[in-house]
Design an enzyme around this catalytic site. Structure first.
Site, mmCIF file in Angstrom:
data_model
loop_
_atom_site.group_PDB
_atom_site.id
_atom_site.type_symbol
_atom_site.label_atom_id
_atom_site.label_comp_id
_atom_site.label_asym_id
_atom_site.label_seq_id
_atom_site.Cartn_x
_atom_site.Cartn_y
_atom_site.Cartn_z
ATOM 1 C CD GLU A 242 -3.049 -0.549 -0.223
ATOM 2 O OE1 GLU A 242 -3.046 0.693 -0.544
ATOM 3 O OE2 GLU A 242 -3.337 -1.587 -0.861
ATOM 4 C CB CYS B 69 -13.155 4.483 -13.832
ATOM 5 S SG CYS B 69 -13.976 5.957 -13.935
HETATM 6 FE FE1 SF4 Z 1 -16.070 5.480 -15.098
HETATM 7 FE FE2 SF4 Z 1 -18.604 5.797 -15.462
HETATM 8 FE FE3 SF4 Z 1 -17.068 5.305 -17.568
HETATM 9 FE FE4 SF4 Z 1 -17.583 3.549 -15.481
HETATM 10 S S1 SF4 Z 1 -19.089 4.367 -16.944
HETATM 11 S S2 SF4 Z 1 -15.709 3.683 -16.699
HETATM 12 S S3 SF4 Z 1 -17.551 4.703 -13.852
HETATM 13 S S4 SF4 Z 1 -16.758 6.875 -16.420
#
Ligand code: SF4
Length: 374
Positions: free
Chosen positions: A38, A193
């Site tokens: 971590e 994301c």
């Molecule tokens: Fe990120 Fe929303 Fe795209 Fe999923 S849908 S990768 S949470 S921006």
């Protein structure tokens, strides 16, 4: 807003199919290994951390090995990972855990946060992953996922926004499978994301995500504009005696604290300042000087323009008594000490130059660059 139960369920289903489950610190999981990973993962990507983690574990397989090690060796194994205060804090924390808890890692938030280098999010990660306690993390990846999912327009480095994100993160943290959940939300941020070009087409939260539905993924999360960072210039003096280079230990506080570096002078190379520094350090009055290619190193809060100057002379043995904070570093047989990345680069260049260039060429190169001979 997506319900906490739905979020947990979808995230864990995605993790079971796509999450990372064989990272080195996920195997033979102990609080010690989780803690080290971590700390290494703060501001650093998984791929970079893996070889460092493995080397670290080979040398310091448990907290007792780390606590009894010399700081130089800890910094040596950390060299290249940057943010060296993390390594010094690890070392201090290991000593503290051995002295105070007989080597047993604390398993509660208050005691964990007493340890040097452990903030609330890191403590949460350790409790969740190593102790399966329903504790919450809020690192950079998690902040990005939550701010996009919930369409948070305010800057994430603002105190109020951070409080809001903590509230959401706590509400979403499950009681069961909290270790997998914690790994899963970090994985989602690191693999789908992502900061740029998030892979929304394959994201399980596409239907629930405000940033996706409102086409804000390239805007969120927002941040308060950071100030442009200044540039400093320094001349690094490389005193060379045969195949040895003179190094000094930096004070514990400040940039490269506890690491070994070259003597430096503020500003661009200046003949008088170099003469003065050489005299003060070694009483040198007769030496050759070679200007090496300058380069830039960037810290989080400033750029450093480095001008390395190679100085060769006859060092009288009476004048080079080594103090504990000064050494002659042998390029042919390097000692295990902590060296900042730019110093490693300079030493490597000198070593390569002296091993690749024919002797006659070395001599003429040195003569050509001789700037001071008294
Ligand atoms: Fe990120 Fe929303 Fe795209 Fe999923 S849908 S990768 S949470 S921006």
């Amino acid at each position: 807003m997506i319900a906490a139960r739905t979020f947990q369920k979808k995230l864990l289903t995605w993790f079971d199919a796509h999450g990372r489950k064989s990272l080195p610190w996920q195997i033979n999981k102990t609080p010690y290994r989780v803690w080290i990973s971590e700390i290494m993962l703060q501001q650093t990507q998984v791929a970079t951390v893996i070889p460092y983690f493995e080397k670290f574990m080979q040398r310091f397989p448990d907290i007792f090995a780390l606590a009894t090690a010399h700081e130089d060796e800890v910094l040596h194994l950390w060299a290249g990972l940057g943010y060296y205060s993390r390594a010094r804090n690890l070392h201090r924390a290991a000593k503290y855990v051995v002295e105070t808890y007989e080597g047993h890692f604390p398993d509660n938030l208050t005691d964990l946060m007493q340890l040097p280098g452990i903030g609330q999010s890191t403590a949460g990660a350790i409790l969740a992953i190593a102790f399966q306690q329903p504790a919450t993390i809020l690192d950079g990846n998690v902040k990005r996922v939550l701010s996009r999912l919930h369409g948070i327009l305010e800057p994430i480095n603002d105190k109020n926004t951070e409080e809001k994100l903590w509230e959401i993160a706590v509400k979403f943290t499950p009681k069961n499978r909290v270790d997998d959940y914690t790994q899963a939300i970090m994985d989602l941020g690191a693999t789908l994301c992502t900061r740029s070009k998030p892979r929304c087409q394959t994201c399980p939260f596409q239907q629930n995500c405000t940033a996706f539905s409102q086409q804000l993924t390239h805007i969120l999360p927002t941040k308060k504009a950071s100030k442009t960072i200044p540039t400093r210039t320094a001349t690094f003096l490389i005193f060379k005696k045969n195949s040895q280079i003179f190094l000094q230990k930096k004070p514990a506080q400040g940039i490269w604290g506890g690491l070994w570096s070259l003597p430096e002078i503020a500003g661009e190379p200046d003949k008088k300042s170099i003469q003065l520094a050489s005299f003060q350090q070694f009483k040198l009055t007769n030496f050759t000087m070679q200007t090496l290619a300058p380069f830039r190193h960037t810290f989080s809060h400033y750029h450093l323009e480095i001008h390395p100057i190679l100085i060769e002379a006859h060092f009288s043995s009476a004048k080079i008594m080594e103090a504990s904070e000064q050494i002659w570093y042998n390029l042919a047989k390097p000692q295990s000490i902590g060296l900042p990345k730019p110093i490693q680069t300079i030493l490597q260049r000198i070593y390569d130059a002296s091993h690749s260039m024919p002797k006659t060429q070395q001599a003429s190169s040195r003569t050509r660059h001789t700037a001071i001979t008294r």
